[in-house]
Design an enzyme around this catalytic site. Sequence first.
Site, mmCIF file in Angstrom:
data_model
loop_
_atom_site.group_PDB
_atom_site.id
_atom_site.type_symbol
_atom_site.label_atom_id
_atom_site.label_comp_id
_atom_site.label_asym_id
_atom_site.label_seq_id
_atom_site.Cartn_x
_atom_site.Cartn_y
_atom_site.Cartn_z
ATOM 1 N N HIS A 1 -15.400 46.435 -103.346
ATOM 2 C CA HIS A 1 -15.221 47.602 -102.604
ATOM 3 C C HIS A 1 -16.364 48.543 -103.141
ATOM 4 C CE1 HIS A 1 -13.980 51.383 -100.683
ATOM 5 N NE2 HIS A 1 -13.340 50.452 -99.735
ATOM 6 N N ASP B 1 -9.407 45.644 -96.088
ATOM 7 C CA ASP B 1 -10.063 45.306 -94.697
ATOM 8 C C ASP B 1 -9.796 43.762 -94.683
ATOM 9 O OD1 ASP B 1 -11.635 47.601 -94.142
ATOM 10 O OD2 ASP B 1 -12.706 47.285 -95.872
#
Length: 435
Positions: free
Chosen positions: A312, A369
Amino acid sequence: MTSDATTKTFTLTNDQTGESTKLNVLDGAEGPPVIDVRSMYADTGHFTFDPSFSSTGSCKSRITYIDGEKGILLHRGYSIEELAEKSTFLEVAHLLLNGDLPNKNQFENFKHDITYHTMVHEQINYFYRGFRRDAHPMAVMCGVVGGLSSFYHDSLDIWDPEQREISAHRLIAKIPTLAAMSYKYSLGQPFMYPRNDLSFAENFLYMCFGLPPEPYVVNPVLANAMDKILILHADHEQNASTSTVRLAGSSQANPFACISAGIASLWGPAHGGANQAVLEMLDEIGHKDNIPEYLERAKNKDDPFRLMGFGHRVYKNFDPRAGVLKKACDEVLEDLGINDPRLELAMELERIALEDPYFVDRKLFPNVDFYSGIILKAMGFPTSMFTVLFAVARTVGWVSQWKEMIEEPSHRIGRPRQLYIGAEKRPYVPINKRK
């Protein structure tokens, strides 16, 4: 940096003139100190240069704090893990909007206000007829959310606290309805009116998957997973779409227009489309037997293939939201018993990547995600709806950030500066004399 009993300062020295300028240093409740550069141009004749604003604090905020190095996400001081485990989305919405978790009476009042704003004006149905059936749902959402301002004139005065609250409640309540309508329109199915007897997450699933001919019973496992997805995506500090909402709001635009601008920013694949990219990556890999090949490609800096849903930009250690959603993901897949090769591929990719020293050493763990894409696929949502669902969750964060900005006495219209590198001033040449 120097300091005295009352003020911390940062001293800049001009190498050419030897002149020094002191800038104040501000301490937040958490995170690194911030150099206050507001007087810098007046004092030195210089601007700062920070493309993408990655080192610039654009506002003061009490809403969300992120420590990417330690994998911490706090909403009003509460950890995201604790909120996702113990609260509901509407409780978190109240927290973000008002600053505190509600007591029982406050929660019942807030739930009532949101529930009884979920209906949209019947004429909004006609907006959808103007779009092609194959229009991307995010294109539809940009239009219909902005269009809300043409219906609700009684809550457009941003300086009236009561009207601000009404607009906030309307946006949180109505955007799920509009999102479900966008999905139904793409299928050619009739719109389903919201039901006041269902929870926020249950109601959204009902409006998306229910049909008039037969009763639709909401699966509690799916409702729980949807509630978790909404909580985990509710706010994420000053990201691109939130900054867009704040910048639009700084011009004193009405809140419906500001949230529409946020939706447009979220639509970008570098922001809200990450979970869709996970599914597209799985399609590219194609089969479990191909995973080792693609993991090797991901390790090769010269290969354009990237392992989507791992690591991330903000969280350099681990995404604190991922662990919560992994549990929900496992529960959904077990409950549905889906025999889907793509979902099996995703679980095998997760297992192998978490055992590979290359990814473990670099802390490239699955992020939120990765799991949200798998859950939404298992629920039956097409990938084109993934970013819309992100917008449903993030609306409460956008509204809270917009409200905080409007209520800040010192707020002004946003006006970033630039480093101009174009042509210097030059004389105008008539067209018949130009070479």
